[in-house]
Design an enzyme around this catalytic site. Structure first.
Site, short mmCIF file in Angstrom:
data_model
loop_
_atom_site.label_atom_id
_atom_site.label_comp_id
_atom_site.label_asym_id
_atom_site.label_seq_id
_atom_site.Cartn_x
_atom_site.Cartn_y
_atom_site.Cartn_z
N GLU A 275 22.73 10.61 -21.85
CA GLU A 275 22.05 11.48 -22.82
C GLU A 275 22.86 12.73 -23.10
OE1 GLU A 275 17.77 13.18 -24.20
OE2 GLU A 275 17.87 11.88 -22.44
N GLY B 163 16.76 14.16 -29.03
CA GLY B 163 16.68 12.75 -28.68
C GLY B 163 15.34 12.15 -29.08
N HIS C 40 21.60 -1.02 -16.29
CA HIS C 40 22.41 -0.75 -15.10
C HIS C 40 23.02 -2.07 -14.64
CE1 HIS C 40 20.60 3.14 -15.30
NE2 HIS C 40 19.40 2.58 -15.30
#
Length: 141
Positions: free
Chosen positions: A62, A82, A89
């Site tokens: 982010e 955002g 992952h």
């Protein structure tokens, strides 16, 4: 693509007294259409089993996506926030540094979408993330 006012020193200075500084994120390269940062894998970024915490990977993603988007804007006129972020992952990491690279998928007038790939020192993919950001005009904020 990026505004010239954004240098590595300037963007790293923005991280002072923030979560980024606390966990050791450092912006290391500004390319023609990408931004790179590193993050240590240590007690600040571990989960209880001693692995890189997925949330830490999302913080790196982010941070890269949001800052890269910001660097395409005139900071006197616009800013970004955002709207959505996701992360897959792929590989665990216990120690060392991970590196994230943000590249644009869409640069629009009202939204931007960035892909962030995080890799270990062996250049193996650790996490892939995508962030969608809204572009806000300051006169309407």
């Amino acid at each position: 693509m990026f505004k010239e006012i954004f240098t590595l020193d300037a963007i790293n200075d923005l991280s002072q007294n923030t979560l980024l500084e606390h966990i050791g994120i450092q912006f290391t390269e500004i390319g023609k259409d990408y931004l790179i940062a590193t993050m240590p894998v240590d007690s600040r970024t571990h989960q209880p089993m001693g692995l890189l915490h997925g949330g830490a990977s999302v913080v790196l993603a982010e941070s890269l996506g949001s800052l890269a988007a910001t660097m395409t804007l005139d900071p006197d006129l616009q800013y970004c926030v955002g709207l959505d972020i996701n992360a897959n992952h792929i590989k665990s990491v216990r120690t060392g540094l991970v590196e994230g690279k943000a590249t644009p998928l869409h640069i629009g007038k009202k939204t931007q979408v960035w892909e962030i790939k995080i890799s270990n020192p062996n250049k193996e993919l650790v996490c892939v993330s995508r962030i969608t950001l809204a572009i806000i005009d300051k006169k309407h904020a």
